[in-house]
Design a protein around this motif. Structure first.
Motif, PDB file in Angstrom:
ATOM      1  N   ASP A 155     -46.622  -2.168 -48.074  1.00 18.56           N
ATOM      2  CA  ASP A 155     -46.094  -3.328 -47.355  1.00 18.56           C
ATOM      3  C   ASP A 155     -45.591  -4.403 -48.315  1.00 18.56           C
ATOM      4  O   ASP A 155     -44.616  -5.104 -48.018  1.00 18.56           O
ATOM      5  CB  ASP A 155     -47.171  -3.907 -46.432  1.00 18.56           C
ATOM      6  CG  ASP A 155     -47.502  -2.987 -45.275  1.00 18.56           C
ATOM      7  OD1 ASP A 155     -46.694  -2.082 -44.979  1.00 18.56           O
ATOM      8  OD2 ASP A 155     -48.574  -3.152 -44.669  1.00 18.56           O
ATOM      9  N   VAL A 156     -46.250  -4.543 -49.462  1.00 12.05           N
ATOM     10  CA  VAL A 156     -45.784  -5.511 -50.458  1.00 12.05           C
ATOM     11  C   VAL A 156     -44.427  -5.085 -51.006  1.00 12.05           C
ATOM     12  O   VAL A 156     -43.505  -5.899 -51.153  1.00 12.05           O
ATOM     13  CB  VAL A 156     -46.800  -5.646 -51.607  1.00 12.05           C
ATOM     14  CG1 VAL A 156     -46.298  -6.661 -52.638  1.00 12.05           C
ATOM     15  CG2 VAL A 156     -48.158  -6.064 -51.081  1.00 12.05           C
ATOM     16  N   ILE A 157     -44.291  -3.793 -51.285  1.00 11.80           N
ATOM     17  CA  ILE A 157     -43.015  -3.281 -51.791  1.00 11.80           C
ATOM     18  C   ILE A 157     -41.920  -3.457 -50.747  1.00 11.80           C
ATOM     19  O   ILE A 157     -40.793  -3.863 -51.059  1.00 11.80           O
ATOM     20  CB  ILE A 157     -43.157  -1.802 -52.194  1.00 11.80           C
ATOM     21  CG1 ILE A 157     -44.188  -1.664 -53.316  1.00 11.80           C
ATOM     22  CG2 ILE A 157     -41.817  -1.228 -52.628  1.00 11.80           C
ATOM     23  CD1 ILE A 157     -44.562  -0.235 -53.635  1.00 11.80           C
ATOM     24  N   GLU A 158     -42.239  -3.184 -49.508  1.00 12.68           N
ATOM     25  CA  GLU A 158     -41.257  -3.337 -48.438  1.00 12.68           C
ATOM     26  C   GLU A 158     -40.874  -4.801 -48.254  1.00 12.68           C
ATOM     27  O   GLU A 158     -39.711  -5.130 -47.966  1.00 12.68           O
ATOM     28  CB  GLU A 158     -41.814  -2.773 -47.131  1.00 12.68           C
ATOM     29  CG  GLU A 158     -40.782  -2.558 -46.034  1.00 12.68           C
ATOM     30  CD  GLU A 158     -39.695  -1.575 -46.443  1.00 12.68           C
ATOM     31  OE1 GLU A 158     -38.560  -2.054 -46.740  1.00 12.68           O
ATOM     32  OE2 GLU A 158     -39.963  -0.374 -46.489  1.00 12.68           O
ATOM     33  N   TYR A 159     -41.846  -5.698 -48.435  1.00  9.39           N
ATOM     34  CA  TYR A 159     -41.557  -7.141 -48.360  1.00  9.39           C
ATOM     35  C   TYR A 159     -40.523  -7.534 -49.410  1.00  9.39           C
ATOM     36  O   TYR A 159     -39.544  -8.238 -49.119  1.00  9.39           O
ATOM     37  CB  TYR A 159     -42.849  -7.924 -48.570  1.00  9.39           C
ATOM     38  CG  TYR A 159     -42.673  -9.425 -48.620  1.00  9.39           C
ATOM     39  CD1 TYR A 159     -42.471 -10.165 -47.462  1.00  9.39           C
ATOM     40  CD2 TYR A 159     -42.711 -10.104 -49.838  1.00  9.39           C
ATOM     41  CE1 TYR A 159     -42.312 -11.546 -47.515  1.00  9.39           C
ATOM     42  CE2 TYR A 159     -42.560 -11.474 -49.897  1.00  9.39           C
ATOM     43  CZ  TYR A 159     -42.352 -12.197 -48.730  1.00  9.39           C
ATOM     44  OH  TYR A 159     -42.193 -13.565 -48.788  1.00  9.39           O
ATOM     45  N   LYS A 160     -40.708  -7.042 -50.625  1.00 11.82           N
ATOM     46  CA  LYS A 160     -39.757  -7.367 -51.688  1.00 11.82           C
ATOM     47  C   LYS A 160     -38.433  -6.634 -51.485  1.00 11.82           C
ATOM     48  O   LYS A 160     -37.376  -7.130 -51.890  1.00 11.82           O
ATOM     49  CB  LYS A 160     -40.371  -7.029 -53.042  1.00 11.82           C
ATOM     50  CG  LYS A 160     -41.556  -7.926 -53.391  1.00 11.82           C
ATOM     51  CD  LYS A 160     -42.073  -7.662 -54.785  1.00 11.82           C
ATOM     52  CE  LYS A 160     -43.195  -8.633 -55.126  1.00 11.82           C
ATOM     53  NZ  LYS A 160     -43.714  -8.419 -56.497  1.00 11.82           N
TER      54      LYS A 160
END
Length: 457
Positions: A380-385
């Motif tokens: 989810d952090v990667i998708e946020y970025k």
């Protein structure tokens, strides 16, 4: 004879060779096409230094570990710090008597959670319980909320701190490097005044944290518990033992020395960097190629710890009071200066909402990410970025980092990046940094009744 000769050639083609680099580098002849592409990506992201730019030393190669010139590393100092870091017997000045001898530095930074807290908010004094990896620590009902020892921001990892000259999300601890020029913010009678001692961040935090968390390190020496006095005199000049100020500061500096030795150098990526091309799966290698290439992760997450000493505003949410699943967050409100990031320390408008780039090893040990613990999955952090849509309404578009822009990664590419970060950067043996028992005989990382039950003390 021919069969023996052919077998010898086979062995030569499959064994590894050792070069005469600064650190002996094991170079496998079995590199495949993916390995070669990844090596090229590392060259491009490190100004042509290559794999050596990212390799960590062994934890006892003290001359190769970044260190404060005012606190040189020695084996005796690191060994002393290892015990003091975990020692619940230094919790000698709690706000409530029931907190005596119940918490330690490791309460919020323990090995089972990758030297984080395995919670959105660490709890030192005033916590009870542990679970298996720190997931069940809660407020002791006997404590008023205002009396428990918490911070209004997620506890950062103590892993790979050696590569950080300033510490905390806003970089407020450290009297050197980027904090030169911020002296007006080193407010007297606050922990930030410790910067005036002129140490780097790890050492400064260790000295300041001793008082912030009411830890009386010197008291355990004077009470002749275990062999602490012998460990101290092995690390420092014996004459300083009778100097109360030197005893307190040197003990904190030993903790800082130990923290500098906490390196995730047994992770698959680190083993791959040493030449074991089988240490990572193909999917993890492809994720690494994306990390150091198309995804542009290495523009911020670079060097051995995959971090740097820059501060960026990318609009993540702050820690807020209330429920995070089954866990509660306490003593947090919208007035906390920590929510302003670097700007809350420097008081410069251009620094508002900028937070330090974190290291990326052993993230899956603690399922909370971002300074406000607003994410619970690495993907989810990667998708946020990847999408670059800020979630914090307090951060205006003009304050966001220009590099916070859509990456246009496919779902498959996000998956590959996740595998690299989650598994390729995971050191499975952090227990090597933990003592088997304490000289005091007390339990750790916490010594409250419920933790002792949870961990079987």
């Amino acid at each position: 004879m021919n069969k023996i000769y052919l077998y010898a050639l086979f062995l030569i083609g499959t064994i590894t060779l050792v070069s005469c680099n600064d650190k002996d580098e094991i170079i496998s002849i079995e590199a495949n096409e993916t390995d070669i592409v990844l090596e090229d990506a590392l060259l491009a992201s490190s100004d042509n230094v290559g794999k050596a730019f990212y390799r960590m030393p062994d934890s006892d190669e003290f001359s190769k570990i970044p260190q404060d010139p005012k606190n040189p590393l020695t084996a005796a100092k690191v060994e002393l710090g290892k015990f003091l870091f975990h020692e619940t017997g230094i919790a000698q000045n709690p706000s409530m008597n029931i907190g005596m001898n119940t918490y330690s530095c490791a309460s919020c930074h323990h090995a089972k959670a990758g030297f984080q807290a395995c919670m959105p908010q660490g709890i030192g004094e005033g916590g009870t319980g542990f679970g298996q990896i720190g997931e069940s620590r809660v407020k002791n009902p006997a404590y008023p909320e205002k009396s428990i020892d918490t911070q209004p921001i997620r506890s950062p990892s103590a892993m790979n701190l050696a590569y950080q000259t300033l510490v905390l999300w806003n970089g407020q601890f450290g009297g050197t490097h980027q904090n030169i020029g911020t002296e007006a913010s080193w407010t007297e009678d606050t922990p930030k005044a410790t910067n005036k001692l002129g140490f780097e961040g790890i050492e400064t935090q260790a000295i300041a944290g001793r008082d912030v968390h009411r830890l009386m390190i010197d008291k355990i020496f004077m009470s002749n518990v275990g062999n602490y006095r012998q460990m101290y005199t092995a690390a420092y000049d014996e004459s300083s033992f009778n100097n109360p100020v030197a005893l307190k500061d040197n003990s904190a500096l030993a903790i800082a020395a130990y923290e500098r030795s906490l390196l995730s150098n047994q992770s698959p990526f680190q083993l791959w960097l040493q030449g074991d091309y089988n240490a990572m799966l193909e999917e993890e290698k492809k994720g690494a190629i994306l990390f150091f290439g198309k995804a542009k992760c290495a523009s911020c997450h670079n060097g051995p710890s995959l971090a740097n000493m820059d501060f960026h505003a990318i609009g993540m949410k702050d820690l807020t009071k209330g429920s995070y699943g089954n866990l509660q967050v306490y003593n947090v409100d919208e007035t906390n200066v920590e929510h302003k990031g670097r700007g809350g320390f420097t008081n410069k408008p251009e620094d508002l909402y900028k937070f330090k780039v974190p290291q990326l090893y052993n993230l899956k040990d603690s399922p909370f990410y971002g300074h406000g613990a607003s994410f619970t999955e690495i993907r989810d952090v990667i998708e946020y970025k990847n999408k670059a849509i800020p979630e914090n309404s307090n951060v205006s578009s003009g304050q966001l980092d220009p590099a916070f822009a859509p990456l246009n990664l496919t779902s498959e590419e996000v998956d590959l990046l996740t595998l690299f970060i989650k598994n390729g950067l995971y050191d499975p043996n952090l227990e090597r940094y933990v003592p088997s028992k304490l000289p005091s005989g007390l339990g750790f990382p916490n010594n409250d009744t419920q933790t002792r039950i949870d961990l079987g003390f």
